[in-house]
Design an enzyme around this catalytic site. Structure first.
Site, PDB file in Angstrom:
ATOM      1  N   ARG A  14      39.675  -3.187 105.456  1.00 25.98           N
ATOM      2  CA  ARG A  14      39.767  -4.649 105.511  1.00 25.98           C
ATOM      3  C   ARG A  14      39.834  -5.124 106.967  1.00 25.98           C
ATOM      4  O   ARG A  14      38.873  -5.659 107.509  1.00 25.98           O
ATOM      5  CB  ARG A  14      40.992  -5.129 104.700  1.00 25.98           C
ATOM      6  CG  ARG A  14      41.002  -6.621 104.393  1.00 25.98           C
ATOM      7  CD  ARG A  14      41.484  -7.490 105.522  1.00 25.98           C
ATOM      8  NE  ARG A  14      42.877  -7.217 105.899  1.00 25.98           N
ATOM      9  CZ  ARG A  14      43.449  -7.740 106.969  1.00 25.98           C
ATOM     10  NH1 ARG A  14      42.781  -8.561 107.759  1.00 25.98           N
ATOM     11  NH2 ARG A  14      44.699  -7.440 107.278  1.00 25.98           N
ATOM     12  N   ASP A  15      40.939  -4.855 107.620  1.00 23.07           N
ATOM     13  CA  ASP A  15      41.136  -5.364 108.979  1.00 23.07           C
ATOM     14  C   ASP A  15      40.159  -4.717 109.955  1.00 23.07           C
ATOM     15  O   ASP A  15      39.674  -5.363 110.897  1.00 23.07           O
ATOM     16  CB  ASP A  15      42.589  -5.080 109.413  1.00 23.07           C
ATOM     17  CG  ASP A  15      43.032  -5.899 110.606  1.00 23.07           C
ATOM     18  OD1 ASP A  15      42.215  -6.156 111.495  1.00 23.07           O
ATOM     19  OD2 ASP A  15      44.213  -6.278 110.664  1.00 23.07           O
ATOM     20  N   HIS A 210      52.727  -4.802 110.349  1.00 23.87           N
ATOM     21  CA  HIS A 210      51.304  -4.690 110.690  1.00 23.87           C
ATOM     22  C   HIS A 210      51.233  -5.010 112.185  1.00 23.87           C
ATOM     23  O   HIS A 210      51.358  -6.175 112.581  1.00 23.87           O
ATOM     24  CB  HIS A 210      50.535  -5.718 109.844  1.00 23.87           C
ATOM     25  CG  HIS A 210      49.080  -5.817 110.138  1.00 23.87           C
ATOM     26  ND1 HIS A 210      48.131  -5.191 109.384  1.00 23.87           N
ATOM     27  CD2 HIS A 210      48.406  -6.487 111.105  1.00 23.87           C
ATOM     28  CE1 HIS A 210      46.923  -5.473 109.861  1.00 23.87           C
ATOM     29  NE2 HIS A 210      47.067  -6.261 110.907  1.00 23.87           N
ATOM     30  N   HIS A 212      49.404  -4.672 115.758  1.00 26.12           N
ATOM     31  CA  HIS A 212      48.213  -4.323 116.553  1.00 26.12           C
ATOM     32  C   HIS A 212      48.620  -3.657 117.865  1.00 26.12           C
ATOM     33  O   HIS A 212      49.692  -3.918 118.399  1.00 26.12           O
ATOM     34  CB  HIS A 212      47.343  -5.566 116.786  1.00 26.12           C
ATOM     35  CG  HIS A 212      46.476  -5.859 115.610  1.00 26.12           C
ATOM     36  ND1 HIS A 212      45.158  -5.488 115.548  1.00 26.12           N
ATOM     37  CD2 HIS A 212      46.770  -6.411 114.416  1.00 26.12           C
ATOM     38  CE1 HIS A 212      44.662  -5.832 114.372  1.00 26.12           C
ATOM     39  NE2 HIS A 212      45.619  -6.400 113.668  1.00 26.12           N
ATOM     40  N   CYS A 243      41.507  -9.686 114.206  1.00 29.12           N
ATOM     41  CA  CYS A 243      41.132 -10.906 113.492  1.00 29.12           C
ATOM     42  C   CYS A 243      40.035 -11.637 114.265  1.00 29.12           C
ATOM     43  O   CYS A 243      40.227 -11.999 115.427  1.00 29.12           O
ATOM     44  CB  CYS A 243      42.365 -11.803 113.350  1.00 29.12           C
ATOM     45  SG  CYS A 243      41.976 -13.428 112.695  1.00 29.12           S
ATOM     46  N   ASN A 252      43.906  -1.925 116.070  1.00 25.66           N
ATOM     47  CA  ASN A 252      45.070  -1.703 115.229  1.00 25.66           C
ATOM     48  C   ASN A 252      45.821  -0.467 115.682  1.00 25.66           C
ATOM     49  O   ASN A 252      45.305   0.353 116.425  1.00 25.66           O
ATOM     50  CB  ASN A 252      44.599  -1.459 113.793  1.00 25.66           C
ATOM     51  CG  ASN A 252      44.920  -2.610 112.896  1.00 25.66           C
ATOM     52  OD1 ASN A 252      46.085  -2.986 112.787  1.00 25.66           O
ATOM     53  ND2 ASN A 252      43.920  -3.183 112.260  1.00 25.66           N
TER      54      ASN A 252
HETATM   55  N1  COA Z   1      35.880 -16.374  98.498  1.00 26.36           N
HETATM   56  C1  COA Z   1      34.568 -16.637  98.654  1.00 26.36           C
HETATM   57  N2  COA Z   1      34.092 -17.832  99.063  1.00 26.36           N
HETATM   58  C2  COA Z   1      34.993 -18.802  99.293  1.00 26.36           C
HETATM   59  C3  COA Z   1      36.355 -18.594  99.141  1.00 26.36           C
HETATM   60  C4  COA Z   1      36.799 -17.311  98.732  1.00 26.36           C
HETATM   61  N3  COA Z   1      38.090 -17.016  98.602  1.00 26.36           N
HETATM   62  N4  COA Z   1      36.995 -19.727  99.457  1.00 26.36           N
HETATM   63  C5  COA Z   1      36.064 -20.628  99.805  1.00 26.36           C
HETATM   64  N5  COA Z   1      34.854 -20.062  99.702  1.00 26.36           N
HETATM   65  C6  COA Z   1      33.554 -20.681 100.025  1.00 26.36           C
HETATM   66  C7  COA Z   1      33.318 -22.010  99.347  1.00 26.36           C
HETATM   67  O1  COA Z   1      32.714 -21.836  98.109  1.00 26.36           O
HETATM   68  C8  COA Z   1      32.400 -22.681 100.321  1.00 26.36           C
HETATM   69  O2  COA Z   1      31.115 -22.147 100.178  1.00 26.36           O
HETATM   70  P1  COA Z   1      29.811 -23.059 100.452  1.00 26.36           P
HETATM   71  O3  COA Z   1      29.894 -23.469 101.898  1.00 26.36           O
HETATM   72  O4  COA Z   1      28.697 -22.101 100.178  1.00 26.36           O
HETATM   73  O5  COA Z   1      29.930 -24.193  99.518  1.00 26.36           O
HETATM   74  C9  COA Z   1      32.933 -22.205 101.665  1.00 26.36           C
HETATM   75  O6  COA Z   1      33.572 -20.968 101.406  1.00 26.36           O
HETATM   76  C10 COA Z   1      33.900 -23.172 102.298  1.00 26.36           C
HETATM   77  O7  COA Z   1      34.909 -23.487 101.362  1.00 26.36           O
HETATM   78  P2  COA Z   1      36.188 -24.369 101.727  1.00 26.36           P
HETATM   79  O8  COA Z   1      37.122 -24.368 100.594  1.00 26.36           O
HETATM   80  O9  COA Z   1      35.728 -25.699 102.269  1.00 26.36           O
HETATM   81  O10 COA Z   1      36.847 -23.498 102.821  1.00 26.36           O
HETATM   82  P3  COA Z   1      36.905 -23.665 104.368  1.00 26.36           P
HETATM   83  O11 COA Z   1      35.609 -23.934 104.996  1.00 26.36           O
HETATM   84  O12 COA Z   1      38.025 -24.566 104.648  1.00 26.36           O
HETATM   85  O13 COA Z   1      37.300 -22.146 104.729  1.00 26.36           O
HETATM   86  C11 COA Z   1      38.397 -20.124 103.962  1.00 26.36           C
HETATM   87  C12 COA Z   1      38.506 -21.597 104.284  1.00 26.36           C
HETATM   88  C13 COA Z   1      39.804 -19.613 103.766  1.00 26.36           C
HETATM   89  C14 COA Z   1      37.587 -19.931 102.721  1.00 26.36           C
HETATM   90  C15 COA Z   1      37.700 -19.389 105.105  1.00 26.36           C
HETATM   91  O14 COA Z   1      38.225 -19.848 106.321  1.00 26.36           O
HETATM   92  C16 COA Z   1      37.912 -17.896 105.046  1.00 26.36           C
HETATM   93  O15 COA Z   1      37.466 -17.228 104.133  1.00 26.36           O
HETATM   94  N6  COA Z   1      38.561 -17.314 106.049  1.00 26.36           N
HETATM   95  C17 COA Z   1      38.785 -15.899 106.128  1.00 26.36           C
HETATM   96  C18 COA Z   1      39.833 -15.633 107.094  1.00 26.36           C
HETATM   97  C19 COA Z   1      40.063 -14.165 107.301  1.00 26.36           C
HETATM   98  O16 COA Z   1      39.781 -13.330 106.482  1.00 26.36           O
HETATM   99  N7  COA Z   1      40.603 -13.862 108.486  1.00 26.36           N
HETATM  100  C20 COA Z   1      40.891 -12.535 108.867  1.00 26.36           C
HETATM  101  C21 COA Z   1      42.045 -11.948 108.162  1.00 26.36           C
HETATM  102  S1  COA Z   1      43.591 -12.484 108.745  1.00 26.36           S
HETATM  103 ZN    ZN Z   2      45.403  -7.196 111.737  1.00 18.44          ZN
END
Ligand code: COA
Ligand code: ZN
Length: 306
Positions: A14-15, A210, A212, A243, A252
């Protein structure tokens, strides 16, 4: 005397993989890496994230990896990261039993990482705990010890403030909290203060760390936590990770280095060092990335001459 057990929670798939830029890591290779980890004795794995594929394209195959891992290793402690209710629902529909819901102690990193306010994140946590009582929701507290935008002063030096931040999560049913040093700025004294405050404020909440290794303190920080009684430490194979939404975030704590340190210090990890090192070297040969592990550069056959 019986050896003390430390649970290594592998978060490389994942990370680690989320930080790999460029070519998509083939799903088959992801599965192969998980198989190698399990063969080395790893029993706790965060194997993907149910996040937006636009935010983290490397983990767009979360459902496929999940189906593989859940059906092949039903007895292992398996978990996935989720940023929101949508991720929790997708995971639950596939039979996931444990999710790690990430929220950053830093409001600015929470916004950069998952585009949510603290209030929105708390509401999402409450919603998933309520909707899925059969699924454990670990709370990943990102940037506990410092933030790429806010530094590590002020509230980052105030363990009581951290505990207050967690209070509504505890009230919502939090059973496990994972204190995350997202950008590797923690020091051992800071780690000890947070762990002790947590043990005092929430004695029945299980603690994970966790940490880093950005500044080379991952191992001493982990040891500081272990000396306070923490038994669950997250690591990533070969030290891959970081991240993508935290500028400067890198490596990590590496699994093979931590296993070596713990095995040498008389702890029990249940992990075969030679096998986990071989897996780390194999991953380095297959997946280019920002690795911080030390043993990957040491030839296993090199004798210790001192
Ligand atoms: N899984 C898959 N797709 C998702 C989702 C999920 N859990 N949550 C939202 N989406 C999709 C929506 O369907 C939308 O898709 P589209 O643009 O094709 O319509 C898009 O993501 C944006 O959705 P929205 O609810 O407006 O979210 P956002 O733009 O505010 O983004 C997150 C928020 C959380 C979805 C996004 O920032 C994210 O996935 N971040 C990951 C962060 C991460 O993993 N960081 C590292 C680990 S700490
Ligand atoms: Zn991390």
């Amino acid at each position: 005397m019986e050896k003390k057990q430390i649970n290594i929670i592998e978060v490389g798939p994942r990370d680690g993989f989320q930080s790999v830029k460029g070519d998509f890591i083939p799903t088959e290779l992801k599965k192969e890496m998980i198989d190698l980890l399990v063969d080395a004795g790893v029993k706790h794995i965060e194997y993907t994230s149910f996040v937006s594929p636009k935010a983290i394209p490397q983990l767009a195959d979360a459902a496929e990896v999940s189906e593989y891992v859940l059906s092949k290793y039903p007895d292992l402690d398996l978990m996935v990261l989720v940023p929101n209710m949508r991720g929790a629902t997708n995971a639950h529909n596939l039979g996931v039993k444990k999710v790690c819901n990430v929220v950053s102690y830093s409001a600015s990193h929470n916004k950069a990482n998952i585009n949510r306010t603290h209030e929105e994140s708390l509401n999402a946590y409450r919603e998933m705990v309520e909707a899925y009582p059969d699924m454990e929701c670990v709370l990943d507290l990102a940037t506990t010890f410092g933030c790429p935008f806010e530094g590590k002063g002020g509230k980052y030096q105030d363990p009581d403030a951290i505990m207050e931040f967690l209070r509504p999560y505890k009230e919502a049913g939090m059973k496990t909290v994972n204190y995350c040093d997202t950008i590797g700025v923690a020091d051992p004294e800071q780690v000890k203060k947070v762990i002790r405050a947590s043990q005092e404020a929430y004695p029945d909440v299980h603690i994970q760390v966790h940490l880093h290794d950005t500044r080379g303190l991952g191992m001493v920080n982990a040891m500081a936590a272990i000396e306070c009684g923490v038994t669950d430490v997250q690591t990533a194979l070969a030290g891959l990770g970081g991240c993508p939404f935290a500028p400067g975030a890198s490596g990590n704590l590496s699994t093979e280095d931590t296993v070596w340190m713990l095995n040498e210090s008389g702890y029990e990890t249940g992990i075969n060092f030679s096998k986990v090192l071989a897996a780390a070297k194999y991953q380095v040969s297959k997946i280019p990335g920002n690795y911080s592990g030390h043993h990957i550069t040491i030839d296993k056959e090199t004798p210790c001459c001192f």
